[in-house]
Design a protein around this motif. Structure first.
Motif, PDB file in Angstrom:
ATOM      1  N   ASP A   1      47.273  29.404  19.385  1.00 20.67           N
ATOM      2  CA  ASP A   1      46.280  28.356  19.138  1.00 20.67           C
ATOM      3  C   ASP A   1      45.087  28.870  18.323  1.00 20.67           C
ATOM      4  OD1 ASP A   1      47.897  26.838  20.753  1.00 20.67           O
ATOM      5  OD2 ASP A   1      46.298  26.202  22.110  1.00 20.67           O
ATOM      6  N   ASP A   2      44.410  27.932  17.700  1.00 22.79           N
ATOM      7  CA  ASP A   2      43.060  28.067  17.119  1.00 22.79           C
ATOM      8  C   ASP A   2      42.988  28.708  15.731  1.00 22.79           C
ATOM      9  OD1 ASP A   2      42.433  26.961  19.513  1.00 22.79           O
ATOM     10  OD2 ASP A   2      41.177  28.594  20.245  1.00 22.79           O
TER      11      ASP A   2
ATOM     12  N   HIS B   1      46.179  20.864  16.106  1.00 23.79           N
ATOM     13  CA  HIS B   1      45.320  21.219  17.251  1.00 23.79           C
ATOM     14  C   HIS B   1      43.913  20.627  17.065  1.00 23.79           C
ATOM     15  CE1 HIS B   1      44.432  23.426  20.841  1.00 23.79           C
ATOM     16  NE2 HIS B   1      43.702  24.382  20.278  1.00 23.79           N
TER      17      HIS B   1
ATOM     18  N   HIS C   1      38.095  20.928  16.909  1.00 18.65           N
ATOM     19  CA  HIS C   1      38.182  21.664  18.166  1.00 18.65           C
ATOM     20  C   HIS C   1      36.816  21.695  18.845  1.00 18.65           C
ATOM     21  CE1 HIS C   1      39.451  24.824  21.006  1.00 18.65           C
ATOM     22  NE2 HIS C   1      40.677  24.616  20.598  1.00 18.65           N
TER      23      HIS C   1
ATOM     24  N   PRO D   1      42.836  20.462  22.440  1.00 24.40           N
ATOM     25  CA  PRO D   1      42.021  21.638  22.732  1.00 24.40           C
ATOM     26  C   PRO D   1      41.813  21.785  24.235  1.00 24.40           C
ATOM     27  CG  PRO D   1      41.047  20.417  20.931  1.00 24.40           C
ATOM     28  CD  PRO D   1      42.180  19.588  21.460  1.00 24.40           C
TER      29      PRO D   1
HETATM   30 ZN   LIG Z   1      42.354  25.681  21.193  1.00 23.67          ZN
END
Ligand SMILES: [Zn+2]
Length: 239
Positions: free
Chosen positions: A57-58, A107, A111, A148
């Motif tokens: 993720d991210d 995603h 976020h 998120p």
């Molecule tokens: Zn995340």
């Protein structure tokens, strides 16, 4: 009738009912696996193979390139839940993820820390804008989405229903963003690992490079193979 009932009940029983409702709702918001507000895929207990999925993720970020090197070394494919604004910052790294055979997923765009407070409309825009950025950069339109912090609520549920994405969770959380010990992180994701599990890592973290290599050695030693999320559930990754 209801009033009579409540009049007869002691005051604290009503308070207890309210408290229980709040606790259940809070659990539903914080725990994507609960499926309280929306259906999400957090693991596949029906998998026929001894396989698990590794998700990141991210990203993308500069650190992602190091993660790609490790994956490449062991010929393992992962699923990357990318933040829209990061894709905009690192279009080349985004394309590199796809070129190396991994899957790109959505995603949200910002976020944002308070994204769970967003209206349905604003949350829908977060998803759509990210799809657009990913398409502009790579030509792919992702169908996989992860909220998120794994947070779910009625607004997010409505947004996802509108956009038609599969909501993907996890059941093995590494806490690689907060735990400073490689050993502890590795132990969290490998302990009681079973076929069909989904591991959550972050390609933005330096510590995750070393953890990933240890994890892939562990999988090798224990005869596990890996699948991308679309493979694990036999669903489409892209529109
Ligand atoms: Zn995340």
């Amino acid at each position: 009738m209801v009033t009579i009932l409540f009049n007869k009940l002691p005051w604290w029983s009503l308070a207890a009912i309210v408290l229980i409702w709040i606790l259940i709702t809070a659990y539903g918001v914080a725990n994507i696996r609960s499926g309280y507000f929306l259906k999400s895929l957090s693991y596949n207990p029906d998998t026929k193979r001894r396989q698990i999925a590794i998700t990141f993720d991210d990203g993308p970020s500069q650190n992602t390139l190091k993660i790609l090197d490790v994956l490449n070394k062991y010929n393992v494919k992962g699923t990357f839940f990318c933040i829209g604004k990061q894709v905009k910052l690192y279009p080349d790294i985004t394309r590199e993820i796809i070129a190396k055979g991994h899957i790109i997923a959505n995603h949200t765009y910002s976020h944002d820390k308070f994204i769970d407070m967003y209206t349905t409309k604003r949350f829908t825009e977060e998803i759509i804008t990210t799809d657009t950025v990913i398409r502009e950069v790579s030509g792919k339109i992702p169908l996989l989405f992860r909220p998120p912090y794994g947070i779910t609520n009625p607004n997010i549920a409505r947004a996802v229903k509108k956009t038609g994405h599969h909501v993907i969770g996890w059941n093995k959380r590494s806490f690689d963003t907060t735990i400073p010990s490689e050993k502890v992180i590795l132990n969290r994701v490998t302990k009681n690992l079973k076929p069909g599990d989904i591991i959550l890592l972050h390609d933005t973290k330096f510590i995750t490079i070393a953890v990933l290599e240890q994890l892939l050695l562990f999988l090798q030693k224990n005869n596990y193979t890996t699948a991308t999320i679309d493979e694990l559930f036999s669903i489409q990754a892209y529109a």
